[in-house]
Write a protein that holds these residues in place. Structure first.
Motif, mmCIF file in Angstrom:
data_model
loop_
_atom_site.group_PDB
_atom_site.id
_atom_site.type_symbol
_atom_site.label_atom_id
_atom_site.label_comp_id
_atom_site.label_asym_id
_atom_site.label_seq_id
_atom_site.Cartn_x
_atom_site.Cartn_y
_atom_site.Cartn_z
ATOM 1 N N GLU A 31 0.807 -1.218 0.000
ATOM 2 C CA GLU A 31 0.000 0.000 0.000
ATOM 3 C C GLU A 31 0.847 1.278 0.000
ATOM 4 O O GLU A 31 0.365 2.344 -0.278
ATOM 5 C CB GLU A 31 -0.986 0.001 1.169
ATOM 6 N N VAL A 32 2.132 1.157 0.281
ATOM 7 C CA VAL A 32 3.003 2.323 0.357
ATOM 8 C C VAL A 32 3.487 2.782 -1.028
ATOM 9 O O VAL A 32 3.936 3.887 -1.188
ATOM 10 C CB VAL A 32 4.208 2.026 1.290
ATOM 11 N N LYS A 33 3.376 1.945 -2.027
ATOM 12 C CA LYS A 33 3.934 2.252 -3.339
ATOM 13 C C LYS A 33 3.164 3.328 -4.080
ATOM 14 O O LYS A 33 2.367 3.062 -4.961
ATOM 15 C CB LYS A 33 4.007 0.986 -4.203
ATOM 16 N N THR A 34 3.415 4.567 -3.710
ATOM 17 C CA THR A 34 2.844 5.676 -4.469
ATOM 18 C C THR A 34 3.691 5.859 -5.722
ATOM 19 O O THR A 34 4.783 5.297 -5.847
ATOM 20 C CB THR A 34 2.869 6.983 -3.640
ATOM 21 N N ASN A 35 3.211 6.653 -6.641
ATOM 22 C CA ASN A 35 3.963 6.924 -7.859
ATOM 23 C C ASN A 35 5.345 7.477 -7.521
ATOM 24 O O ASN A 35 6.344 7.107 -8.134
ATOM 25 C CB ASN A 35 3.180 7.897 -8.747
ATOM 26 N N ALA A 36 5.411 8.347 -6.526
ATOM 27 C CA ALA A 36 6.688 8.933 -6.106
ATOM 28 C C ALA A 36 7.671 7.844 -5.676
ATOM 29 O O ALA A 36 8.844 7.857 -6.066
ATOM 30 C CB ALA A 36 6.454 9.922 -4.964
ATOM 31 N N VAL A 37 7.194 6.882 -4.892
ATOM 32 C CA VAL A 37 8.051 5.805 -4.396
ATOM 33 C C VAL A 37 8.524 4.933 -5.555
ATOM 34 O O VAL A 37 9.703 4.561 -5.630
ATOM 35 C CB VAL A 37 7.305 4.973 -3.320
ATOM 36 N N ARG A 38 7.628 4.642 -6.507
ATOM 37 C CA ARG A 38 8.021 3.837 -7.673
ATOM 38 C C ARG A 38 9.123 4.538 -8.477
ATOM 39 O O ARG A 38 10.064 3.906 -8.950
ATOM 40 C CB ARG A 38 6.812 3.567 -8.568
ATOM 41 N N ILE A 39 9.002 5.853 -8.623
ATOM 42 C CA ILE A 39 10.005 6.618 -9.375
ATOM 43 C C ILE A 39 11.357 6.591 -8.658
ATOM 44 O O ILE A 39 12.403 6.408 -9.284
ATOM 45 C CB ILE A 39 9.514 8.060 -9.631
ATOM 46 N N LEU A 40 11.334 6.745 -7.344
ATOM 47 C CA LEU A 40 12.591 6.677 -6.580
ATOM 48 C C LEU A 40 13.233 5.304 -6.733
ATOM 49 O O LEU A 40 14.447 5.199 -6.941
ATOM 50 C CB LEU A 40 12.340 6.995 -5.104
ATOM 51 N N ASP A 41 12.426 4.253 -6.646
ATOM 52 C CA ASP A 41 12.943 2.891 -6.808
ATOM 53 C C ASP A 41 13.539 2.702 -8.206
ATOM 54 O O ASP A 41 14.638 2.170 -8.359
ATOM 55 C CB ASP A 41 11.833 1.850 -6.582
ATOM 56 N N ARG A 42 12.812 3.158 -9.211
ATOM 57 C CA ARG A 42 13.254 3.000 -10.601
ATOM 58 C C ARG A 42 14.580 3.732 -10.848
ATOM 59 O O ARG A 42 15.417 3.271 -11.611
ATOM 60 C CB ARG A 42 12.172 3.527 -11.543
ATOM 61 N N ASN A 43 14.757 4.869 -10.171
ATOM 62 C CA ASN A 43 15.984 5.650 -10.332
ATOM 63 C C ASN A 43 17.066 5.265 -9.318
ATOM 64 O O ASN A 43 18.100 5.930 -9.228
ATOM 65 C CB ASN A 43 15.674 7.143 -10.220
ATOM 66 N N LYS A 44 16.795 4.206 -8.560
ATOM 67 C CA LYS A 44 17.734 3.701 -7.558
ATOM 68 C C LYS A 44 18.206 4.805 -6.594
ATOM 69 O O LYS A 44 19.381 4.923 -6.290
ATOM 70 C CB LYS A 44 18.928 3.021 -8.241
ATOM 71 N N VAL A 45 17.237 5.604 -6.157
ATOM 72 C CA VAL A 45 17.520 6.680 -5.207
ATOM 73 C C VAL A 45 17.329 6.144 -3.790
ATOM 74 O O VAL A 45 16.346 5.468 -3.505
ATOM 75 C CB VAL A 45 16.564 7.879 -5.451
ATOM 76 N N GLU A 46 18.281 6.461 -2.919
ATOM 77 C CA GLU A 46 18.150 6.073 -1.511
ATOM 78 C C GLU A 46 17.160 7.007 -0.823
ATOM 79 O O GLU A 46 17.246 8.225 -0.994
ATOM 80 C CB GLU A 46 19.495 6.225 -0.799
ATOM 81 N N TYR A 47 16.236 6.437 -0.079
ATOM 82 C CA TYR A 47 15.263 7.244 0.647
ATOM 83 C C TYR A 47 14.738 6.441 1.824
ATOM 84 O O TYR A 47 14.931 5.226 1.893
ATOM 85 C CB TYR A 47 14.087 7.648 -0.268
ATOM 86 N N GLU A 48 14.087 7.147 2.729
ATOM 87 C CA GLU A 48 13.380 6.482 3.826
ATOM 88 C C GLU A 48 11.926 6.910 3.729
ATOM 89 O O GLU A 48 11.635 8.030 3.303
ATOM 90 C CB GLU A 48 13.906 6.958 5.177
ATOM 91 N N LEU A 49 11.032 6.015 4.140
ATOM 92 C CA LEU A 49 9.620 6.373 4.226
ATOM 93 C C LEU A 49 9.260 6.538 5.686
ATOM 94 O O LEU A 49 9.738 5.796 6.540
ATOM 95 C CB LEU A 49 8.739 5.280 3.612
ATOM 96 N N ASN A 50 8.444 7.515 5.950
ATOM 97 C CA ASN A 50 7.952 7.733 7.306
ATOM 98 C C ASN A 50 6.433 7.757 7.241
ATOM 99 O O ASN A 50 5.858 8.613 6.590
ATOM 100 C CB ASN A 50 8.498 9.064 7.842
ATOM 101 N N LYS A 51 5.809 6.784 7.887
ATOM 102 C CA LYS A 51 4.340 6.734 7.925
ATOM 103 C C LYS A 51 3.846 7.317 9.233
ATOM 104 O O LYS A 51 4.477 7.133 10.272
ATOM 105 C CB LYS A 51 3.847 5.286 7.858
ATOM 106 N N TYR A 52 2.721 8.003 9.168
ATOM 107 C CA TYR A 52 2.107 8.548 10.384
ATOM 108 C C TYR A 52 0.599 8.583 10.190
ATOM 109 O O TYR A 52 0.112 8.493 9.066
ATOM 110 C CB TYR A 52 2.665 9.937 10.722
ATOM 111 N N GLU A 53 -0.131 8.679 11.297
ATOM 112 C CA GLU A 53 -1.591 8.719 11.241
ATOM 113 C C GLU A 53 -2.066 10.076 10.760
ATOM 114 O O GLU A 53 -1.693 11.106 11.328
ATOM 115 C CB GLU A 53 -2.184 8.438 12.631
#
Length: 159
Positions: A4-26
């Motif tokens: 459920e976390v795979k937003t378009n932004a996250v897919r683009i970062l993955d595709r470009n092999k960019v290092e990132y962290e995700l932070n989920k909150y309510e």
């Protein structure tokens, strides 16, 4: 990481092999960036909000600035070569970007709009932007944000 976390932004970062962290909150509804930074005890200087504007030409532009700052419309317009720009109306955000208010990120909008990130981002090893939906943040290096958005740095805030 759940699917459920795979937003378009996250897919683009993955595709470009960019290092990132995700932070989920309510978060069930729109809250401004300052409220979220306060809630999560994050620095305003590192937390960037995404502003979507439209120029006199009808073209769209994206600006990322610290959550506690105001955009300088004159500087921002000049930076993108427009006489003037105005904020896109809230009701049009989804149609223009593919994201909802409060979940709008400069990464992976419907089209690759010219993107300008306030130069203060360079002062930080990492900055925080929305992850593409409410309750999700992406933490990444400012230069990686510039790279994946084909963006650039400029001074675009009120002083």
């Amino acid at each position: 990481m759940g699917k459920e976390v795979k937003t378009n932004a996250v897919r683009i970062l993955d595709r470009n092999k960019v290092e990132y962290e995700l932070n989920k909150y309510e978060c069930d509804d729109f809250k401004d960036g300052v409220s979220i930074a306060d809630m999560l005890e994050q620095s305003y200087d590192m937390s960037f909000k995404t502003l979507v504007t439209v120029g006199k030409s009808g073209k769209y532009y994206v600006f990322a600035i610290p959550v506690d700052k105001e955009i300088n419309m004159k500087k921002a317009a000049k930076e993108v070569g427009e006489k003037n720009i105005e904020m896109v109306h809230v009701k049009d955000i989804n149609a223009v970007t593919g994201y909802i208010r409060g979940g709008c990120t400069p990464i992976g909008m419907k089209k690759n709009y010219p993107t300008v990130i306030n130069e203060s981002a360079k002062e930080h090893e990492k900055i925080i932007v929305s992850g593409g939906r409410l309750g999700l943040q992406i933490i990444l290096k400012p230069d990686d944000l510039v790279k994946v958005t084909n963006g650039r740095y400029a001074d675009i805030i009120m002083h």
